[in-house]
Design a protein around this motif. Structure first.
Motif, PDB file in Angstrom:
ATOM      1  N   LEU A 388     -33.839 -18.102  17.106  1.00  0.00           N
ATOM      2  CA  LEU A 388     -34.805 -18.472  18.134  1.00  0.00           C
ATOM      3  C   LEU A 388     -34.350 -18.003  19.511  1.00  0.00           C
ATOM      4  N   VAL A 389     -33.051 -18.218  19.824  1.00  0.00           N
ATOM      5  CA  VAL A 389     -32.540 -17.841  21.148  1.00  0.00           C
ATOM      6  C   VAL A 389     -32.579 -16.328  21.332  1.00  0.00           C
ATOM      7  N   THR A 390     -32.161 -15.558  20.329  1.00  0.00           N
ATOM      8  CA  THR A 390     -32.189 -14.101  20.464  1.00  0.00           C
ATOM      9  C   THR A 390     -33.618 -13.589  20.603  1.00  0.00           C
ATOM     10  N   THR A 391     -34.555 -14.221  19.919  1.00  0.00           N
ATOM     11  CA  THR A 391     -35.959 -13.819  20.061  1.00  0.00           C
ATOM     12  C   THR A 391     -36.451 -14.076  21.486  1.00  0.00           C
ATOM     13  N   VAL A 392     -36.113 -15.239  22.024  1.00  0.00           N
ATOM     14  CA  VAL A 392     -36.492 -15.562  23.410  1.00  0.00           C
ATOM     15  C   VAL A 392     -35.889 -14.552  24.377  1.00  0.00           C
ATOM     16  N   PHE A 393     -34.597 -14.210  24.178  1.00  0.00           N
ATOM     17  CA  PHE A 393     -33.948 -13.238  25.061  1.00  0.00           C
ATOM     18  C   PHE A 393     -34.612 -11.868  24.948  1.00  0.00           C
ATOM     19  N   LEU A 504     -31.824  -6.705  20.804  1.00  0.00           N
ATOM     20  CA  LEU A 504     -31.839  -8.158  20.633  1.00  0.00           C
ATOM     21  C   LEU A 504     -32.819  -8.570  19.538  1.00  0.00           C
ATOM     22  N   LEU A 505     -33.963  -7.861  19.462  1.00  0.00           N
ATOM     23  CA  LEU A 505     -34.926  -8.163  18.407  1.00  0.00           C
ATOM     24  C   LEU A 505     -34.319  -7.875  17.032  1.00  0.00           C
ATOM     25  N   LEU A 506     -33.602  -6.751  16.914  1.00  0.00           N
ATOM     26  CA  LEU A 506     -32.939  -6.443  15.644  1.00  0.00           C
ATOM     27  C   LEU A 506     -31.912  -7.523  15.295  1.00  0.00           C
ATOM     28  N   THR A 507     -31.203  -8.027  16.306  1.00  0.00           N
ATOM     29  CA  THR A 507     -30.257  -9.124  16.067  1.00  0.00           C
ATOM     30  C   THR A 507     -30.991 -10.347  15.546  1.00  0.00           C
ATOM     31  N   SER A 508     -32.158 -10.638  16.139  1.00  0.00           N
ATOM     32  CA  SER A 508     -32.950 -11.780  15.700  1.00  0.00           C
ATOM     33  C   SER A 508     -33.418 -11.610  14.254  1.00  0.00           C
ATOM     34  N   LEU A 509     -33.891 -10.402  13.923  1.00  0.00           N
ATOM     35  CA  LEU A 509     -34.343 -10.146  12.552  1.00  0.00           C
ATOM     36  C   LEU A 509     -33.184 -10.241  11.559  1.00  0.00           C
ATOM     37  N   TRP A 510     -32.014  -9.782  11.984  1.00  0.00           N
ATOM     38  CA  TRP A 510     -30.830  -9.902  11.122  1.00  0.00           C
ATOM     39  C   TRP A 510     -30.498 -11.372  10.860  1.00  0.00           C
ATOM     40  N   LEU A 511     -30.577 -12.186  11.910  1.00  0.00           N
ATOM     41  CA  LEU A 511     -30.305 -13.618  11.743  1.00  0.00           C
ATOM     42  C   LEU A 511     -31.328 -14.266  10.806  1.00  0.00           C
ATOM     43  N   ILE A 512     -32.577 -13.851  10.944  1.00  0.00           N
ATOM     44  CA  ILE A 512     -33.607 -14.387  10.047  1.00  0.00           C
ATOM     45  C   ILE A 512     -33.312 -13.999   8.603  1.00  0.00           C
ATOM     46  N   SER A 513     -32.806 -12.765   8.403  1.00  0.00           N
ATOM     47  CA  SER A 513     -32.483 -12.333   7.036  1.00  0.00           C
ATOM     48  C   SER A 513     -31.372 -13.180   6.429  1.00  0.00           C
ATOM     49  N   LEU A 514     -30.475 -13.700   7.292  1.00  0.00           N
ATOM     50  CA  LEU A 514     -29.400 -14.548   6.773  1.00  0.00           C
ATOM     51  C   LEU A 514     -29.940 -15.855   6.211  1.00  0.00           C
ATOM     52  N   LEU A 515     -31.084 -16.281   6.697  1.00  0.00           N
ATOM     53  CA  LEU A 515     -31.674 -17.527   6.201  1.00  0.00           C
ATOM     54  C   LEU A 515     -32.149 -17.400   4.754  1.00  0.00           C
ATOM     55  N   ALA A 516     -32.219 -16.150   4.247  1.00  0.00           N
ATOM     56  CA  ALA A 516     -32.639 -15.954   2.857  1.00  0.00           C
ATOM     57  C   ALA A 516     -31.670 -16.607   1.877  1.00  0.00           C
ATOM     58  N   ASN A 517     -30.443 -16.896   2.333  1.00  0.00           N
ATOM     59  CA  ASN A 517     -29.490 -17.599   1.474  1.00  0.00           C
ATOM     60  C   ASN A 517     -29.816 -19.078   1.340  1.00  0.00           C
ATOM     61  N   TYR A 523     -41.114 -16.976   2.657  1.00  0.00           N
ATOM     62  CA  TYR A 523     -41.457 -17.588   3.936  1.00  0.00           C
ATOM     63  C   TYR A 523     -40.893 -16.796   5.112  1.00  0.00           C
ATOM     64  N   LEU A 524     -39.822 -16.051   4.874  1.00  0.00           N
ATOM     65  CA  LEU A 524     -39.139 -15.368   5.973  1.00  0.00           C
ATOM     66  C   LEU A 524     -39.778 -14.022   6.310  1.00  0.00           C
ATOM     67  N   TRP A 525     -40.242 -13.288   5.279  1.00  0.00           N
ATOM     68  CA  TRP A 525     -40.835 -11.981   5.547  1.00  0.00           C
ATOM     69  C   TRP A 525     -42.058 -12.078   6.471  1.00  0.00           C
ATOM     70  N   PRO A 526     -42.987 -12.992   6.218  1.00  0.00           N
ATOM     71  CA  PRO A 526     -44.117 -13.113   7.166  1.00  0.00           C
ATOM     72  C   PRO A 526     -43.658 -13.464   8.578  1.00  0.00           C
ATOM     73  N   LEU A 527     -42.630 -14.339   8.693  1.00  0.00           N
ATOM     74  CA  LEU A 527     -42.129 -14.707  10.017  1.00  0.00           C
ATOM     75  C   LEU A 527     -41.543 -13.493  10.729  1.00  0.00           C
ATOM     76  N   ALA A 528     -40.710 -12.713  10.019  1.00  0.00           N
ATOM     77  CA  ALA A 528     -40.117 -11.518  10.620  1.00  0.00           C
ATOM     78  C   ALA A 528     -41.202 -10.515  11.009  1.00  0.00           C
ATOM     79  N   GLY A 529     -42.211 -10.347  10.138  1.00  0.00           N
ATOM     80  CA  GLY A 529     -43.304  -9.428  10.453  1.00  0.00           C
ATOM     81  C   GLY A 529     -44.100  -9.881  11.668  1.00  0.00           C
ATOM     82  N   LEU A 530     -44.345 -11.204  11.763  1.00  0.00           N
ATOM     83  CA  LEU A 530     -45.097 -11.729  12.900  1.00  0.00           C
ATOM     84  C   LEU A 530     -44.347 -11.507  14.208  1.00  0.00           C
TER      85      LEU A 530
END
Length: 715
Positions: A388-393, A504-517, A523-530
């Motif tokens: 969330l923070v990296t996305t805001v930045f 920073l956006l790539l960092t945010s997407l990478w962090l979102i990918s970590l949530l796949a664990n 649920y994560l792919w639509p969020l990353a795409g949005l």
């Protein structure tokens, strides 16, 4: 006449001897097994029965030829202790076995304790009744080794009556000599300081022995009492005690075939043997924290400074530093005082973050929880917050928050990354949090030292890490005129903002990918795409559609350039992943004992350095082909989510973060540790070294012997 008288006297004595009953045998004589001639045993009775206790001293003698040896009650890292199984014996109540002080042997890196040549074990037989005849029936099982190990049985058969047993001076002499070689037991009187204390540092897998007696010259210290745990000496030195005097301090690595040793509250024996004396202590194990040896605090501070500085160029932190520099370029009217204040605020944010991390680690450490560098990335809530923070930045750098949002929300978001000193302070804290999944060179050594040290040393090391990471920020704060050498603002700044916001956006997407664990990827792919689509729409609105086209064009050009520069590696796609075996110390020991080489990779999905090592070295030839050879076993420890066994494995090796790589083999049974950043040459060299049997050739490597009366064993 006198001659005749002498003759009659001699005949009379001979007749009396023939008529008298035979004296009971006091010895079995030497017992030899034809399948193993180099060893023989003998049981002798001293004949001195104590009527009060119904005890009879005896000796078990073992003679070994050449280089053959047998073992102590606790053999060490291999071997089997001699034993006697009493079957069908009559009038025998109990047998107590005493063990003379052993020698120490080493073969192929394994340490064992035992005896060579002639050895005498003192025994004490307790009889049920003195008046009853006694029949000793038993089987002596003797393990003997050179470069091979043989298990041999010897059968005892000895009958006697305690009331008519004659004293055997040879047996008494052998018994008394053997007893003099048995370590004397040391007891502590009530109210007196303990002569020996035992402390177990569970996080490092180290047992600390402190002896108040410092009059030893070159002692051999042996730990036993826990049959499934092996203790290997790490260091032995004299040190100052808490009371102000000197102590002898020995550190041991504790490992168990059954998994992690459980020693707290257990009672262990400590045998100390010197040229002049041998003593045996006993104590219960208490918890302790062991200070790392062999490294000075000053050298660790230097490593921490360098490691913290290198963190700034890691992919995790570079976008934040770039964002900071771009903010200075975008505001050339800033005075030196303002620039200094901004960078000092960011440096303070870094410093405070490291102090908070140190406090958090201390809290975990003293509550018995797992500690490590980057363990917070095992928590999905933390990963979600950082995403969330990296996305805001990222959106803030793109200028998204200039749209007409409610005043309160706009103020809250703007101060997160704006020119307010509080915002710069938060930028520093944010940079620190992003740095924790990265393991830079020198960083792992410094962090391992800190996490195994006392409170003051830990705070000093973490402060040095913070200063090292904040050094570029502090340089600009100390020399704000540096900002005058930066390029003047212009239209090119839009490109820079797009570049860093994209990073920073790539960092945010990478962090979102970590949530796949932790969360279903559906649920994560639509969020990353949005998020990506929203980012592109705002970019188009702010800078026009040409910005999106330019981004794609630059991306294609960079991809083509990267492909051209690495054409040899990318001529074909990455190969299939290796057939990894889950990390297990017991499996490592078993495979090494069989002559195989084990490559251990402790990794995590959130570890950038781990990914670089895998893609750039492990999955590339010559390492990839080497790891697929028949004598190799690739083994992986996945630390993406919290794992107590993997955490304990890391801490046993004084490491508290990933990546961590070790190579085990016949030439390095204790393992060869590799640096955080791997290279093909380093990995191949470690594998080659670990795969070679030390001081042996193929013809002289240890063999295993199997006979009808012998069993092969490990030395």
């Amino acid at each position: 006449m006198s001659s005749l008288k002498s003759l009659l006297t001699t005949c009379w004595i001979f007749v009396l001897l023939l008529a008298s009953p035979a004296l009971p045998a006091a010895s079995t004589g030497w017992l030899v097994n034809d399948n193993h001639p180099p060893a023989k045993v003998r049981l002798m009775l001293t004949g001195e029965v104590d009527p009060a206790t119904r005890t009879l001293p005896a000796v078990l003698e073992v003679q070994l030829d050449g280089d053959w040896k047998t073992y102590w009650r606790t053999p060490g890292e291999g071997g089997i202790a001699p034993s006697i199984k009493w079957d069908n014996s009559s009038n025998l109540q109990q047998v107590d076995w005493a063990w003379p002080a052993p020698e120490q042997f080493s073969l192929l890196g394994l340490q064992t304790f035992g005896y060579s040549g002639n050895t005498t074990f003192p025994l004490t037989l307790t009889l049920a009744e003195l008046a009853e005849p006694t029949a000793l029936r038993g089987k002596v099982t003797l393990s003997t080794c050179t470069t091979i190990c043989v298990l041999t049985d010897y059968h005892i058969s000895l009958d006697f009556n305690a009331n008519t047993l004659q004293a055997d001076t040879d047996a008494m002499l052998a018994y008394n000599k053997a007893v003099s070689l048995v370590p004397q037991k040391v007891t502590t009187s009530e109210g007196q300081p303990a002569a020996m204390t035992l402390g177990w540092d569970e996080s490092q897998g180290i047992l600390e022995v402190r002896l108040s007696d410092v009059h030893w010259q070159q002692p051999m210290v042996i730990i036993d009492g826990e049959p499934d745990t092996t203790f290997k000496l790490v260091s032995l030195k004299r040190a100052e005690s808490d009371a102000g005097g000197e102590q002898l301090v020995a550190l041991f690595n504790g490992t168990s075939w059954l998994g992690e040793p459980i020693l707290l509250g257990q009672s262990l024996n400590v045998t100390v043997v010197d040229s002049e004396r041998a003593l045996e202590y006993a104590a219960k194990v208490t918890p302790t924290v062991v200070m790392q040896e062999g490294r000075s605090l000053f050298s660790m501070i230097l490593l921490a400074l360098i490691g913290g500085l290198i963190l700034n160029v890691m992919p995790c932190v570079l976008p934040v530093l770039g964002m900071k520099l771009s903010s200075v370029i975008a505001a050339p009217e800033l005075k030196r005082k303002q620039i200094r204040q901004q960078f000092i605020a960011s440096a303070l944010g870094i410093l405070v973050s490291f102090w908070l991390l140190a406090g958090f680690i201390l809290m975990l450490k003293y509550t018995g929880q797992a500690i490590g560098w980057g363990v917070q990335f095992q928590n999905p809530w933390f990963i979600g917050f950082m995403a969330l923070v990296t996305t805001v930045f990222a959106f803030n750098m793109l200028g998204v928050f200039e749209i007409a949002l409610p005043a309160s929300v706009q103020t809250k978001l703007a101060t997160t990354g704006g020119n307010d000193n509080r915002g710069h302070f938060l930028q520093g804290m944010f940079a620190t949090l992003l740095a924790t999944p990265c393991s830079a060179p020198f960083l792992g050594t410094a962090v391992a030292f800190a996490l195994g040290a006392d409170v003051l040393s830990l705070l000093v090391i973490f402060t040095a890490l913070a200063v090292g990471m904040a050094l570029p920020w502090l340089i600009v704060a100390a020399l704000p005129q540096v900002a005058t050498y930066l390029p003047k603002p212009g239209r090119w700044m839009n490109t820079v903002k797009i570049l860093f916001s994209g990073m920073l956006l790539l960092t945010s997407l990478w962090l979102i990918s970590l949530l796949a664990n932790f969360i279903d990827a559906l649920y994560l792919w639509p969020l990353a795409g949005l998020i990506t689509l929203t980012f592109m729409l705002f970019m188009a609105k702010k800078y026009g559609a040409i910005a999106i086209v330019s981004c794609f064009g630059v991306g294609i050009m960079l991809s083509a350039l990267l492909a051209f520069m690495t054409v040899n590696q990318w001529a074909k796609p990455l190969p299939a992943d290796l057939a990894w075996t889950p990390l297990d110390q017991q499996v490592i020991d078993q495979q090494v004992a069989q002559g195989k080489t084990v490559f251990v990779d402790v990794t995590a999905d959130w570890c950038i350095t781990c990914k670089a090592n895998k893609i750039g070295v492990i999955l590339q030839d010559p390492v990839y082909s080497k790891l697929q050879q028949p004598h190799m076993l690739p083994m992986k420890g996945d630390w993406t989510e919290a794992s107590a066994p993997i955490t304990r494995y890391l801490q046993r090796h004084n490491r508290f973060g990933v990546p961590f790589n070790m190579v085990y083999g016949p030439g390095a049974p204790q393992g060869i540790e590799l640096p955080e950043i791997l290279t093909s040459d380093l990995v191949i060299a470690a594998i080659d070294k670990a795969s070679v049997f030390p001081n042996t050739t193929t013809e002289t490597r240890p063999k295993l012997v199997t006979e009808s009366s012998s069993i092969a064993g490990a030395d």
